[in-house]
Design a protein around this motif. Sequence first.
Motif, PDB file in Angstrom:
ATOM      1  N   ASP A 120       9.877  12.332  -8.056  1.00  0.00           N
ATOM      2  CA  ASP A 120       8.636  11.809  -7.516  1.00  0.00           C
ATOM      3  C   ASP A 120       8.708  11.856  -5.984  1.00  0.00           C
ATOM      4  O   ASP A 120       9.770  11.617  -5.400  1.00  0.00           O
ATOM      5  CB  ASP A 120       8.455  10.365  -7.971  1.00  0.00           C
ATOM      6  CG  ASP A 120       7.063   9.852  -7.667  1.00  0.00           C
ATOM      7  OD1 ASP A 120       6.197   9.997  -8.537  1.00  0.00           O
ATOM      8  OD2 ASP A 120       6.843   9.335  -6.560  1.00  0.00           O
ATOM      9  N   THR A 121       7.564  12.140  -5.345  1.00  0.00           N
ATOM     10  CA  THR A 121       7.581  12.256  -3.880  1.00  0.00           C
ATOM     11  C   THR A 121       8.063  10.968  -3.211  1.00  0.00           C
ATOM     12  O   THR A 121       8.600  11.008  -2.108  1.00  0.00           O
ATOM     13  CB  THR A 121       6.188  12.599  -3.320  1.00  0.00           C
ATOM     14  OG1 THR A 121       5.246  11.723  -3.930  1.00  0.00           O
ATOM     15  CG2 THR A 121       5.835  14.032  -3.597  1.00  0.00           C
ATOM     16  N   ALA A 122       7.864   9.841  -3.885  1.00  0.00           N
ATOM     17  CA  ALA A 122       8.306   8.572  -3.290  1.00  0.00           C
ATOM     18  C   ALA A 122       9.815   8.537  -3.104  1.00  0.00           C
ATOM     19  O   ALA A 122      10.334   7.786  -2.294  1.00  0.00           O
ATOM     20  CB  ALA A 122       7.858   7.404  -4.156  1.00  0.00           C
ATOM     21  N   THR A 153       0.850  -1.194   0.000  1.00  0.00           N
ATOM     22  CA  THR A 153       0.000   0.000   0.000  1.00  0.00           C
ATOM     23  C   THR A 153       0.880   1.237   0.000  1.00  0.00           C
ATOM     24  O   THR A 153       1.803   1.353   0.792  1.00  0.00           O
ATOM     25  CB  THR A 153      -0.870   0.040   1.267  1.00  0.00           C
ATOM     26  OG1 THR A 153      -1.203  -1.298   1.607  1.00  0.00           O
ATOM     27  CG2 THR A 153      -2.107   0.853   1.047  1.00  0.00           C
ATOM     28  N   ILE A 154       0.559   2.123  -0.895  1.00  0.00           N
ATOM     29  CA  ILE A 154       1.272   3.389  -0.911  1.00  0.00           C
ATOM     30  C   ILE A 154       0.408   4.398  -0.180  1.00  0.00           C
ATOM     31  O   ILE A 154      -0.717   4.643  -0.560  1.00  0.00           O
ATOM     32  CB  ILE A 154       1.545   3.841  -2.366  1.00  0.00           C
ATOM     33  CG1 ILE A 154       2.443   2.811  -3.045  1.00  0.00           C
ATOM     34  CG2 ILE A 154       2.179   5.216  -2.382  1.00  0.00           C
ATOM     35  CD1 ILE A 154       2.900   3.217  -4.423  1.00  0.00           C
ATOM     36  N   THR A 155       0.946   4.932   0.911  1.00  0.00           N
ATOM     37  CA  THR A 155       0.132   5.826   1.736  1.00  0.00           C
ATOM     38  C   THR A 155      -0.109   7.142   1.015  1.00  0.00           C
ATOM     39  O   THR A 155       0.580   7.484   0.067  1.00  0.00           O
ATOM     40  CB  THR A 155       0.811   6.099   3.080  1.00  0.00           C
ATOM     41  OG1 THR A 155       2.171   6.412   2.813  1.00  0.00           O
ATOM     42  CG2 THR A 155       0.737   4.890   3.974  1.00  0.00           C
ATOM     43  N   SER A 156      -1.070   7.896   1.551  1.00  0.00           N
ATOM     44  CA  SER A 156      -1.576   9.049   0.820  1.00  0.00           C
ATOM     45  C   SER A 156      -0.503  10.048   0.390  1.00  0.00           C
ATOM     46  O   SER A 156      -0.634  10.696  -0.619  1.00  0.00           O
ATOM     47  CB  SER A 156      -2.621   9.766   1.657  1.00  0.00           C
ATOM     48  OG  SER A 156      -2.015  10.199   2.851  1.00  0.00           O
ATOM     49  N   ARG A 157       0.590  10.149   1.191  1.00  0.00           N
ATOM     50  CA  ARG A 157       1.539  11.191   0.806  1.00  0.00           C
ATOM     51  C   ARG A 157       2.235  10.865  -0.506  1.00  0.00           C
ATOM     52  O   ARG A 157       2.892  11.696  -1.091  1.00  0.00           O
ATOM     53  CB  ARG A 157       2.528  11.475   1.938  1.00  0.00           C
ATOM     54  CG  ARG A 157       3.574  10.438   2.151  1.00  0.00           C
ATOM     55  CD  ARG A 157       4.218  10.623   3.522  1.00  0.00           C
ATOM     56  NE  ARG A 157       4.955   9.431   3.871  1.00  0.00           N
ATOM     57  CZ  ARG A 157       6.266   9.338   3.796  1.00  0.00           C
ATOM     58  NH1 ARG A 157       6.974  10.360   3.400  1.00  0.00           N
ATOM     59  NH2 ARG A 157       6.868   8.226   4.110  1.00  0.00           N
ATOM     60  N   PHE A 158       2.115   9.604  -0.960  1.00  0.00           N
ATOM     61  CA  PHE A 158       2.705   9.267  -2.256  1.00  0.00           C
ATOM     62  C   PHE A 158       1.682   9.350  -3.380  1.00  0.00           C
ATOM     63  O   PHE A 158       2.000   9.163  -4.525  1.00  0.00           O
ATOM     64  CB  PHE A 158       3.296   7.858  -2.224  1.00  0.00           C
ATOM     65  CG  PHE A 158       4.422   7.738  -1.257  1.00  0.00           C
ATOM     66  CD1 PHE A 158       5.482   8.635  -1.308  1.00  0.00           C
ATOM     67  CD2 PHE A 158       4.432   6.754  -0.301  1.00  0.00           C
ATOM     68  CE1 PHE A 158       6.529   8.536  -0.408  1.00  0.00           C
ATOM     69  CE2 PHE A 158       5.477   6.652   0.598  1.00  0.00           C
ATOM     70  CZ  PHE A 158       6.524   7.552   0.539  1.00  0.00           C
ATOM     71  N   GLU A 159       0.435   9.585  -3.005  1.00  0.00           N
ATOM     72  CA  GLU A 159      -0.595   9.647  -4.042  1.00  0.00           C
ATOM     73  C   GLU A 159      -0.372  10.879  -4.905  1.00  0.00           C
ATOM     74  O   GLU A 159       0.157  11.884  -4.448  1.00  0.00           O
ATOM     75  CB  GLU A 159      -1.981   9.716  -3.395  1.00  0.00           C
ATOM     76  CG  GLU A 159      -2.418   8.421  -2.745  1.00  0.00           C
ATOM     77  CD  GLU A 159      -2.473   7.259  -3.740  1.00  0.00           C
ATOM     78  OE1 GLU A 159      -2.769   7.502  -4.913  1.00  0.00           O
ATOM     79  OE2 GLU A 159      -2.202   6.129  -3.326  1.00  0.00           O
ATOM     80  N   PRO A 160      -0.819  10.792  -6.147  1.00  0.00           N
ATOM     81  CA  PRO A 160      -0.634  11.946  -7.015  1.00  0.00           C
ATOM     82  C   PRO A 160      -1.283  13.196  -6.431  1.00  0.00           C
ATOM     83  O   PRO A 160      -0.848  14.297  -6.680  1.00  0.00           O
ATOM     84  CB  PRO A 160      -1.359  11.537  -8.302  1.00  0.00           C
ATOM     85  CG  PRO A 160      -1.469  10.053  -8.244  1.00  0.00           C
ATOM     86  CD  PRO A 160      -1.467   9.661  -6.804  1.00  0.00           C
ATOM     87  N   GLY A 161      -2.336  13.009  -5.594  1.00  0.00           N
ATOM     88  CA  GLY A 161      -3.039  14.135  -4.981  1.00  0.00           C
ATOM     89  C   GLY A 161      -2.089  15.063  -4.231  1.00  0.00           C
ATOM     90  O   GLY A 161      -2.168  16.277  -4.339  1.00  0.00           O
ATOM     91  N   ALA A 162      -1.171  14.441  -3.456  1.00  0.00           N
ATOM     92  CA  ALA A 162      -0.236  15.260  -2.688  1.00  0.00           C
ATOM     93  C   ALA A 162       0.989  15.558  -3.537  1.00  0.00           C
ATOM     94  O   ALA A 162       2.093  15.204  -3.209  1.00  0.00           O
ATOM     95  CB  ALA A 162       0.157  14.531  -1.410  1.00  0.00           C
TER      96      ALA A 162
END
Length: 602
Positions: free
Chosen positions: A506-508, A91-100
């Motif tokens: 990328d934020t990741a 699972t990629i937590t929300s901070r890695f979602e494109p949204g953030a």
Amino acid sequence: MSVIDEVKQKLDIVEVVGQYATVTKAGRNFRALCPFHNEKRPSFFVYPEQQSWHCFGACNTGGDIFSFIMKKENMDFGEALRFLAQKAGVTITSRFEPGASTDKKEKIFQLNQTAALYFHDMLLNSPAGGKTRDYLTSRGLSLETIINFQLGYSLNSWEALKQYLTERGYSEDELLEAGLILATEEGKTRDRFRNRLIFPIKDNREHVIGFGARVLDESLPKYLNSPQTPVFDKSGSLYGINLAAAAIRQQNMAVIVEGYMDGITAHQNGFNNVVASMGTSVTEKQVNTLKRLTKNIVLALDADAAGEEAMLRGVGYENTLGAEVRVIVLPRDKDPDDVIREDVETWQQLLDGALPVVDYTFDMVISSLDLNTARDKSLATDRLLPVIIGMNDIVRQAHYLQKLARLVKVSERDLEVVLKKTRTNQDGRWKKPDQPPGQKTTPTIQRPFLPSRLEEDCLALLLQYPELKDKSGALLPEYFQNSENREIFTAWQQSGDLSSLESKLDTAVHPQLDHLINKNIHATPGNMDKRHDDYIRRLKLRFLRDLEVKREERFALEVELGGSGADLTRLEEEGIEASIQLREVFTQKLNKGSNKGDKKWN
Ligand SMILES: [Zn+2]
């Protein structure tokens, strides 16, 4: 473990490549017709031990699982990561979602910075800020300190900040997302912080990530913080890290206090390696953040917080994070702010006398027991033995086992019997402090994850000494085997400064970038050039040697499979070419005469 590491651990490159090409076993490796170019004889190899691939044909390139997917699916690093994470069930937590996205974060940083400047101005210049200025003066803070920490004041108004920011073009939605205003039940919005002393919370790159706010009267709550936002996670942030990082690295020690004022007073009195946890218990994330700067951490706990649980967490951090944790316990009813203001010497003495967390735990457990009674002896053993079992280091383990044996007057051998028994029951594992008991982890392919120190040190040097950029032409992306590192290197080549570099990535990859920027590589302006040349040479050597081994393996395989004479000749020629290059790098090394006896290729 980062999402990237988790994906690497859960997926096997042979299986991933197997989705796109028919792989057949070839010795300890696998071969296939290259999925990227047309060929009749397979020149594409997969190396399970390294979790890497290489095409010796037209592509003449290689990489790992991420670069394979990037090339095959025509994705960028972030897309490939999300694609593979999904396959791996990670699972990629929300901070890695494109949204953030980076843009959004950047916007919130700007917004917070504008708000911080506004609050700061209100504190220094508005008549309404007078009471807060007086309060700070009464607490002994100098103007210089107030400016360094950019302290502020929020007016006694529900609208002042909202109005100020919306006039400057920010939308209410943006303010809500940054946590600066909140929605009321009537569907309206209002300022979150009203009539409070404001502490802007910054990360180590001086971004304002959130705010802490304290009342000056008796109203409640006494302290208020920004909520969780795309840029603020209180449990992972440390107040004052922007001002403390350099001193922490230099002194190779960090002190964690609890409150904002504790941290500020410490700094004003020259204790610059102090950060504040902004809460009673220090979290694993916070310790992990500090670990990039130092492994020596001192927890300053007030007498009430220094319970057994806090100690056990401290022991846990030592084991799971490899940090050395020491503890100072403050005099009852005093916090560091009081102690330092009363007498700097006392604070220094406390620091000097900080006890290793395990010793402190021993003291604390023992002090509540009467070790002359059989019952209390066994209680002490029950509580302390698990701590000893949890230790990763067998020398330390032996030391504390001896100590416990002495205390309860039982022979070490008898204790060892109990220890072995308990260990079998517990499977020898120490639970991570934040992991709920009984939580099941999905089975993973057991593969040691080895970050490349050489790659990281080289990148850290480049990031920390921008002046090296002009000299790094000899460095090639393919020298970096780790995709994250390669990604950072490529972005670094294309960007002018750190913030543009960050926005390219990328934020990741940001955690790895943070890690590299803060990595202590003991470089100085005096030795950086030599370091730089040395790293490049070693990376190149490693790359060429690796290639040579692969070529030799392939050659042997072709011979075994009865390859055509022409093929073999071509392979041999390629091999010779590679050895010439390799020899050149070796010679370069001998001529320079640097790093005698250096056998570390990685
Ligand atoms: Zn190819």
